[in-house]
Design a protein around this motif. Sequence first.
Motif, mmCIF file in Angstrom:
data_model
loop_
_atom_site.group_PDB
_atom_site.id
_atom_site.type_symbol
_atom_site.label_atom_id
_atom_site.label_comp_id
_atom_site.label_asym_id
_atom_site.label_seq_id
_atom_site.Cartn_x
_atom_site.Cartn_y
_atom_site.Cartn_z
ATOM 1 N N ARG A 246 0.813 -1.211 0.000
ATOM 2 C CA ARG A 246 0.000 0.000 0.000
ATOM 3 C C ARG A 246 0.851 1.268 0.000
ATOM 4 N NH1 ARG A 246 -2.930 -3.062 -1.635
ATOM 5 N NH2 ARG A 246 -4.968 -3.769 -0.872
ATOM 6 N N LEU A 271 0.991 7.393 -10.931
ATOM 7 C CA LEU A 271 -0.122 7.796 -10.079
ATOM 8 C C LEU A 271 -1.338 6.908 -10.306
ATOM 9 C CD1 LEU A 271 0.096 11.700 -10.269
ATOM 10 C CD2 LEU A 271 0.963 10.173 -8.495
ATOM 11 N N ARG A 272 -1.617 6.559 -11.562
ATOM 12 C CA ARG A 272 -2.778 5.703 -11.849
ATOM 13 C C ARG A 272 -2.598 4.315 -11.250
ATOM 14 N NH1 ARG A 272 -3.737 1.666 -14.834
ATOM 15 N NH2 ARG A 272 -1.732 1.790 -15.937
ATOM 16 N N ALA A 274 -0.753 3.406 -8.687
ATOM 17 C CA ALA A 274 -0.876 3.465 -7.228
ATOM 18 C C ALA A 274 -2.338 3.638 -6.820
ATOM 19 C CB ALA A 274 -0.027 4.607 -6.677
ATOM 20 N N ARG A 275 -3.063 4.515 -7.532
ATOM 21 C CA ARG A 275 -4.479 4.750 -7.193
ATOM 22 C C ARG A 275 -5.288 3.476 -7.382
ATOM 23 N NH1 ARG A 275 -8.418 5.071 -5.240
ATOM 24 N NH2 ARG A 275 -10.066 6.635 -5.217
ATOM 25 N N ASP A 276 -5.052 2.741 -8.456
ATOM 26 C CA ASP A 276 -5.775 1.491 -8.690
ATOM 27 C C ASP A 276 -5.473 0.450 -7.606
ATOM 28 O OD1 ASP A 276 -6.837 2.626 -10.936
ATOM 29 O OD2 ASP A 276 -5.552 1.545 -12.357
ATOM 30 N N GLY A 278 -4.970 1.227 -4.539
ATOM 31 C CA GLY A 278 -5.356 1.774 -3.240
ATOM 32 C C GLY A 278 -4.148 2.086 -2.389
ATOM 33 N N PHE A 280 -0.477 4.590 -1.476
ATOM 34 C CA PHE A 280 0.136 5.916 -1.430
ATOM 35 C C PHE A 280 1.495 5.897 -2.133
ATOM 36 C CE2 PHE A 280 -2.681 6.004 2.258
ATOM 37 C CZ PHE A 280 -3.257 7.266 2.150
ATOM 38 N N ASP A 306 -1.665 15.789 -8.455
ATOM 39 C CA ASP A 306 -2.388 14.743 -7.709
ATOM 40 C C ASP A 306 -3.541 15.345 -6.909
ATOM 41 O OD1 ASP A 306 -3.081 12.436 -6.170
ATOM 42 O OD2 ASP A 306 -1.754 13.168 -4.583
ATOM 43 N N ASP A 308 -6.136 13.648 -5.869
ATOM 44 C CA ASP A 308 -6.824 12.602 -5.123
ATOM 45 C C ASP A 308 -6.120 12.187 -3.834
ATOM 46 O OD1 ASP A 308 -8.762 12.507 -7.124
ATOM 47 O OD2 ASP A 308 -7.578 11.089 -8.303
ATOM 48 N N VAL A 310 -3.121 10.821 -3.468
ATOM 49 C CA VAL A 310 -2.267 9.634 -3.582
ATOM 50 C C VAL A 310 -0.857 9.931 -3.080
ATOM 51 C CG1 VAL A 310 -1.201 8.028 -5.228
ATOM 52 C CG2 VAL A 310 -3.594 8.708 -5.504
#
Length: 473
Positions: A246, A271-272, A274-276, A278, A280, A306, A308, A310
Amino acid sequence: MQERSSVGELANHLRRELNRYSPGGKLPSSRALVERFRVSPVTVTRALAQLTAEGLVVTRPGAGAFRAVPRAATAATGDTSWQEVALSADGAADVVPRTVDASGVLATLAAPPPGVIEFNGGYLHPSLQPERAMAAALSRAGRRPGAWGRPPMEGLPELREWFARGIGGAVTAADVLVCAGGQTALTTALRALAPPGAPVLVESPTYPGMLAIARAAGLRPVPVPVDADGVRPALLADAFHATGARVFVCQPLFQNPTGAVLAPARRPEVLRIARDAGAFVIEDDFVRRLVHEDAGPLPPPLAADDPDGVVVHVGSLTKATSPSFRVSALAAHGPVLQRLRAIQVVDTFFVPRPLQEAALELVGSPAWPRHLRAISAELKTRRDTMTAALRLELPDFSLPHIPSGGYHLWLRLPTGTDEQSLTTAALRAGVALTPGRPYFSAEPPAAHIRLSFAAVAGTGEIVEGVRRLRAAL
């Protein structure tokens, strides 16, 4: 540098003469020492302060300096062998051993012996540090109203605002915590985001200090290879999928040790991914202010792109100033900021207010942009000098990437070269370098060394250091 040398020389001379005086005996007056050694009153004061700190001299206001009465013999050291059992028992149930290996960090912090050229340093040489500007800033800061009071737990609002402007994007002062240096900020971030025993994805190779932080927290570093364009997104996605991690720690700008800059096309991918997952991304933006003169426009921090939450961003003033100017920023969006804040308060309370005030004075002064321009030009000159010397003296050493920022070069050694043996031989030849092994969290693909060009006195030392390195082979 001359003043510093004079202080040490005077202190050594006085130390040798102390036996002329009985315990409690009075030393010559400061005026007499000034006249005898032809030094300034400041030099005398600092030399006496050094001897006082060593317990050799006692100063009495209005009376002068006296030889200290020897301390009584200290008690014999007890038997501490029981601690080996206690420390091992405490860690018996740990998923990941929490034994701390600080060798990779100490390699860049330890001062080499006199006469040894410092290719292992991780900070600017004193001649490159803005010593006068820092001294003036600290002096002005000490006179600010309330400068010695307790600061806000998150840091001074004006300093948080300055860091937020430097990050850009939607980051505001409310998203920033002031920390005591980048190492402290990274420690806080890892503790906040990953429980003991969890995997944490790291670039490979990467900064040994971060690996030490992770292991001390009981985390399991999992390597993700980098190339000349930074971390490889496909391998990052595979690592998230395989480990369930994570957290991913990266240095998108002038990565340590490779000097790579994360390619524009890879930034949104990281970034995508890592976001997918869940997860940081801890962005260690440690040398943005050590850009070289020929670098061109820099990409913004990942945190600027960023919305969101992340990215947890770490930025510091230390690398561009002095190892003792430990002021940094930790920036984040969303609920995670409260956890970061809570851990920081528990661990350190706050950064001393005089140091925060001094940081504000420094970055707001005309001397600050002048300093940044000066080191930008000087670091480029030093990088080019070291690159040319390596190509001339050590053509078999592979230099796959010449960075346009930072303070070091990362070299792959010829096949069959043992980096530890080379490091030892180089030190005997009068040059300290950093072996590559501590930069890898798993088995390294080849032998490497890292050579710093910022911690030496000038280009002459760089040329001489490379010559000594060739002799060590």
